[in-house]
Design a protein around this motif. Structure first.
Motif, PDB file in Angstrom:
ATOM      1  N   THR A 217       0.809  -1.227   0.000  1.00 60.23           N
ATOM      2  CA  THR A 217       0.000   0.000   0.000  1.00 60.23           C
ATOM      3  C   THR A 217       0.842   1.278   0.000  1.00 60.23           C
ATOM      4  N   PHE A 218       2.091   1.207   0.410  1.00 56.18           N
ATOM      5  CA  PHE A 218       2.920   2.404   0.586  1.00 56.18           C
ATOM      6  C   PHE A 218       3.448   2.884  -0.765  1.00 56.18           C
ATOM      7  N   THR A 219       3.060   4.106  -1.167  1.00 60.71           N
ATOM      8  CA  THR A 219       3.457   4.645  -2.476  1.00 60.71           C
ATOM      9  C   THR A 219       4.549   5.704  -2.383  1.00 60.71           C
ATOM     10  N   GLY A 220       5.032   5.982  -1.182  1.00 58.59           N
ATOM     11  CA  GLY A 220       6.137   6.915  -1.052  1.00 58.59           C
ATOM     12  C   GLY A 220       5.877   8.004  -0.042  1.00 58.59           C
ATOM     13  N   VAL A 221       6.950   8.502   0.532  1.00 61.03           N
ATOM     14  CA  VAL A 221       6.885   9.638   1.445  1.00 61.03           C
ATOM     15  C   VAL A 221       6.674  10.901   0.622  1.00 61.03           C
ATOM     16  N   LYS A 222       5.928  11.834   1.159  1.00 62.94           N
ATOM     17  CA  LYS A 222       5.672  13.077   0.438  1.00 62.94           C
ATOM     18  C   LYS A 222       6.983  13.751   0.042  1.00 62.94           C
ATOM     19  N   HIS A 223       7.038  14.170  -1.229  1.00 61.07           N
ATOM     20  CA  HIS A 223       8.185  14.873  -1.812  1.00 61.07           C
ATOM     21  C   HIS A 223       9.360  13.953  -2.118  1.00 61.07           C
ATOM     22  N   ARG A 224       9.218  12.659  -1.923  1.00 58.68           N
ATOM     23  CA  ARG A 224      10.296  11.718  -2.199  1.00 58.68           C
ATOM     24  C   ARG A 224       9.794  10.663  -3.176  1.00 58.68           C
ATOM     25  N   LEU A 225       9.864  10.985  -4.457  1.00 64.51           N
ATOM     26  CA  LEU A 225       9.343  10.131  -5.526  1.00 64.51           C
ATOM     27  C   LEU A 225       7.903   9.727  -5.212  1.00 64.51           C
ATOM     28  N   GLN A 226       7.129  10.696  -4.809  1.00 60.92           N
ATOM     29  CA  GLN A 226       5.737  10.515  -4.396  1.00 60.92           C
ATOM     30  C   GLN A 226       4.820  10.529  -5.624  1.00 60.92           C
ATOM     31  N   PHE A 227       4.035   9.478  -5.791  1.00 63.95           N
ATOM     32  CA  PHE A 227       3.035   9.472  -6.867  1.00 63.95           C
ATOM     33  C   PHE A 227       1.925  10.448  -6.503  1.00 63.95           C
ATOM     34  N   VAL A 228       1.677  11.414  -7.380  1.00 63.69           N
ATOM     35  CA  VAL A 228       0.693  12.457  -7.095  1.00 63.69           C
ATOM     36  C   VAL A 228      -0.653  12.118  -7.705  1.00 63.69           C
ATOM     37  N   ASP A 229      -0.670  11.867  -9.019  1.00 66.33           N
ATOM     38  CA  ASP A 229      -1.949  11.589  -9.670  1.00 66.33           C
ATOM     39  C   ASP A 229      -1.709  11.153 -11.110  1.00 66.33           C
ATOM     40  N   LYS A 230      -2.765  10.581 -11.698  1.00 68.57           N
ATOM     41  CA  LYS A 230      -2.781  10.269 -13.119  1.00 68.57           C
ATOM     42  C   LYS A 230      -3.774  11.210 -13.777  1.00 68.57           C
TER      43      LYS A 230
ATOM     44  N   GLU B 114       7.853  23.259   0.265  1.00 66.57           N
ATOM     45  CA  GLU B 114       7.030  24.287  -0.383  1.00 66.57           C
ATOM     46  C   GLU B 114       7.042  24.098  -1.898  1.00 66.57           C
ATOM     47  N   ARG B 115       8.205  23.813  -2.447  1.00 70.46           N
ATOM     48  CA  ARG B 115       8.317  23.576  -3.892  1.00 70.46           C
ATOM     49  C   ARG B 115       7.471  22.375  -4.312  1.00 70.46           C
ATOM     50  N   GLY B 116       7.539  21.300  -3.534  1.00 72.77           N
ATOM     51  CA  GLY B 116       6.740  20.118  -3.859  1.00 72.77           C
ATOM     52  C   GLY B 116       5.247  20.372  -3.749  1.00 72.77           C
ATOM     53  N   ASP B 117       4.855  21.139  -2.744  1.00 70.52           N
ATOM     54  CA  ASP B 117       3.433  21.468  -2.592  1.00 70.52           C
ATOM     55  C   ASP B 117       2.924  22.279  -3.774  1.00 70.52           C
ATOM     56  N   MET B 118       3.763  23.182  -4.284  1.00 67.15           N
ATOM     57  CA  MET B 118       3.377  23.956  -5.470  1.00 67.15           C
ATOM     58  C   MET B 118       3.174  23.046  -6.672  1.00 67.15           C
ATOM     59  N   PHE B 119       4.034  22.038  -6.786  1.00 67.01           N
ATOM     60  CA  PHE B 119       3.911  21.056  -7.874  1.00 67.01           C
ATOM     61  C   PHE B 119       2.572  20.304  -7.743  1.00 67.01           C
ATOM     62  N   ILE B 120       2.293  19.819  -6.550  1.00 71.21           N
ATOM     63  CA  ILE B 120       1.053  19.056  -6.322  1.00 71.21           C
ATOM     64  C   ILE B 120      -0.175  19.908  -6.652  1.00 71.21           C
ATOM     65  N   GLN B 121      -0.173  21.136  -6.192  1.00 74.33           N
ATOM     66  CA  GLN B 121      -1.310  22.034  -6.465  1.00 74.33           C
ATOM     67  C   GLN B 121      -1.482  22.257  -7.968  1.00 74.33           C
ATOM     68  N   ALA B 122      -0.360  22.438  -8.671  1.00 77.44           N
ATOM     69  CA  ALA B 122      -0.423  22.668 -10.110  1.00 77.44           C
ATOM     70  C   ALA B 122      -0.955  21.444 -10.847  1.00 77.44           C
ATOM     71  N   VAL B 123      -0.579  20.245 -10.394  1.00 76.20           N
ATOM     72  CA  VAL B 123      -1.098  19.014 -11.009  1.00 76.20           C
ATOM     73  C   VAL B 123      -2.605  18.923 -10.809  1.00 76.20           C
ATOM     74  N   HIS B 124      -3.060  19.202  -9.609  1.00 76.63           N
ATOM     75  CA  HIS B 124      -4.497  19.098  -9.325  1.00 76.63           C
ATOM     76  C   HIS B 124      -5.305  20.115 -10.106  1.00 76.63           C
ATOM     77  N   LYS B 125      -4.693  21.221 -10.511  1.00 78.56           N
ATOM     78  CA  LYS B 125      -5.405  22.210 -11.322  1.00 78.56           C
ATOM     79  C   LYS B 125      -5.656  21.690 -12.731  1.00 78.56           C
ATOM     80  N   LEU B 126      -4.902  20.663 -13.147  1.00 78.78           N
ATOM     81  CA  LEU B 126      -5.098  20.075 -14.467  1.00 78.78           C
ATOM     82  C   LEU B 126      -6.303  19.157 -14.533  1.00 78.78           C
ATOM     83  N   LEU B 127      -6.781  18.716 -13.383  1.00 75.90           N
ATOM     84  CA  LEU B 127      -7.879  17.743 -13.340  1.00 75.90           C
ATOM     85  C   LEU B 127      -9.199  18.355 -13.803  1.00 75.90           C
TER      86      LEU B 127
END
Length: 449
Positions: A306-319, A436-449
């Motif tokens: 079930t473990f997909t990675g620690v946040k910001h460390r090769l963390q799967f964000v979304d498809k 903070e940089r990783g959180d910006m990445f995650i937010q930007a990915v979710h805006k694509l949904l």
């Protein structure tokens, strides 16, 4: 609340507060030590300062006068403070011991202490080990360079509760008697030379994790790392090697289809969801530590499936529309980015860039074989563009920041592409932290949904 039973010092200087210094000072005061606190940043109006004064601390604020050493038997320093600090230089001249707060935490843990270090992979391995024990119903707390301060966790351990510590070189350099029952050393690569000054100093700080171990303890180490294998020959602990390349009679290994602990099969590789060979190393180390601490194969399997990675460390964000987005913002050096790229075989668009530390980024070229695109940003974007040109990357673009890079990468991607944030650089040119940089990445990915 646990007590310091065998701490041989009464007059203590805590140099630098922040979280670790504050926790150490409070623990020492609660145990009857006379504590002087020296902090350059805080003022008398600070809530932290007022709390410590109420507990009986003597405060010296605003500067670092050498007079703070008068009558002092030991210095507990904030890990981030350089040993070139004048107070520490003078303390060394006077042969006053200098430690970090993990030395105090160690004095509070009579049961099981697990220490984990390495240049890369510490957080993932620490998280995996802790989760495996939790899933096996083994009482455990996690602290150190992850989560809460080690001293705070140790002071509040329940009876028979284990403590897992993620340990940095900064923390380990400041140790005297520190001795984990189970030590893990994952790898040692060039890092933090601005602090340690030489690679050898850095390595020796890391190797402090096993210096005080005895024949009753265990040392888990990377048998695929020649230098580590050479260094552990001096260890007195029982050696437990791990390897992704060879079978080990007395260690943890994989035959390409399963993971084995000693001669016991633990889990099939195909069930493990965490990607990357470097993460397989982390998994093997965690399996060893968890098994030695009482984890069950069932508990281990529940974590690894079930473990997909620690946040910001090769963390799967979304498809998103067939594109797979991974956040590896913690990759603040080239080695981490090389390992991230090696985790994928499919076409990859790499988002990279950040603070320019003068590194020769051309070392990345051999690892760009399946990189179809680069979107660079930050101070190093021109450097990275030249690297991509030399590597014959088909798509070479740049962006103002991570948020814009996500949009640019998506516009030039195709279904089944990996879009990977793995900057190979620190974040401080544009962001306060890699988080903070990783959180910006995650937010930007979710805006694509």
């Amino acid at each position: 609340m646990r007590k310091l039973e065998n701490f041989p010092y009464q007059q203590v200087l805590v140099l630098g507060l922040a979280k670790s210094g504050t926790a150490a000072a409070k623990t020492l005061l609660r145990n009857g030590m006379k504590v002087r606190v020296n902090d350059k940043q805080l003022s008398e109006k600070s809530t932290i300062v007022q709390d410590l004064v109420a507990l009986g601390a003597e405060m010296v604020l605003g500067s670092h006068p050498l007079s703070v050493l008068e009558g002092i038997e030991i210095v507990v320093k904030n890990p981030g403070i350089s040993y070139e600090n004048p107070v520490l230089v003078e303390a060394m001249k006077r042969k006053i011991p200098i430690v970090t707060e993990i030395e105090i935490a160690y004095q509070l843990v009579p049961e099981l202490l697990i220490g984990i270090t390495g240049s890369n992979g510490k957080t993932t391995t620490t998280t995996l080990t802790t989760s495996m024990l939790q899933e096996s119903n083994r009482p455990v707390k996690v602290a150190g360079n992850i989560g809460i301060v080690a001293t705070e966790a140790a002071e509040n351990l329940a009876e028979q509760e284990a403590l897992v510590l993620e340990l940095s070189s900064f923390q380990l350099q400041g140790t005297i008697a520190f001795r984990p029952n189970i030590a893990v050393i994952l790898n040692v690569f060039q890092a933090h030379l601005d602090y340690h000054k030489t690679l050898e100093n850095y390595k020796q700080a890391k190797f402090n994790i096993f210096r005080n171990q005895t024949e009753e303890d265990f040392l888990i180490y990377n048998a695929d790392d020649d230098e580590i294998e050479e260094q552990v020959k001096t260890a007195r602990a029982k050696l437990i090697p791990f390897s992704t390349t060879k079978k080990l009679e007395e260690g943890v290994w994989t035959d390409g289809t399963s993971v084995y602990f000693l001669d016991e099969k633990v889990i099939n590789l195909e069930k493990i969801v965490l990607v990357g060979n470097h993460n397989l190393e982390n998994i093997l180390a965690a399996v060893a530590a968890a098994k030695l601490a009482g984890a069950t194969n069932e508990g281990i399997e529940r974590v690894l499936t079930t473990f997909t990675g620690v946040k910001h460390r090769l963390q799967f964000v979304d498809k998103v529309h067939g594109r797979l987005f991974y956040n590896d913002s913690k990759a603040t050096n080239m080695l981490a980015t090389e390992k991230a790229l090696a985790a994928f075989k499919q076409p990859t668009i790499l988002l990279a860039g950040g603070l320019d530390r003068g590194d020769d980024l051309s070392e990345l070229i051999p690892h760009f074989k399946h990189v179809k695109g680069l979107v660079s940003f930050g101070e190093t974007k021109e450097k990275l563009e030249k690297v991509a040109e030399e590597a014959n990357v088909p798509i070479i673009l740049n962006a103002e920041n991570v948020e814009e890079a996500v949009k640019v990468a998506y516009e030039h991607s195709e279904e089944n592409d990996v879009i990977l944030l793995s900057p190979a650089c620190a974040s401080w040119d544009q962001y306060r932290t890699f988080e903070e940089r990783g959180d910006m990445f995650i937010q930007a990915v979710h805006k694509l949904l």
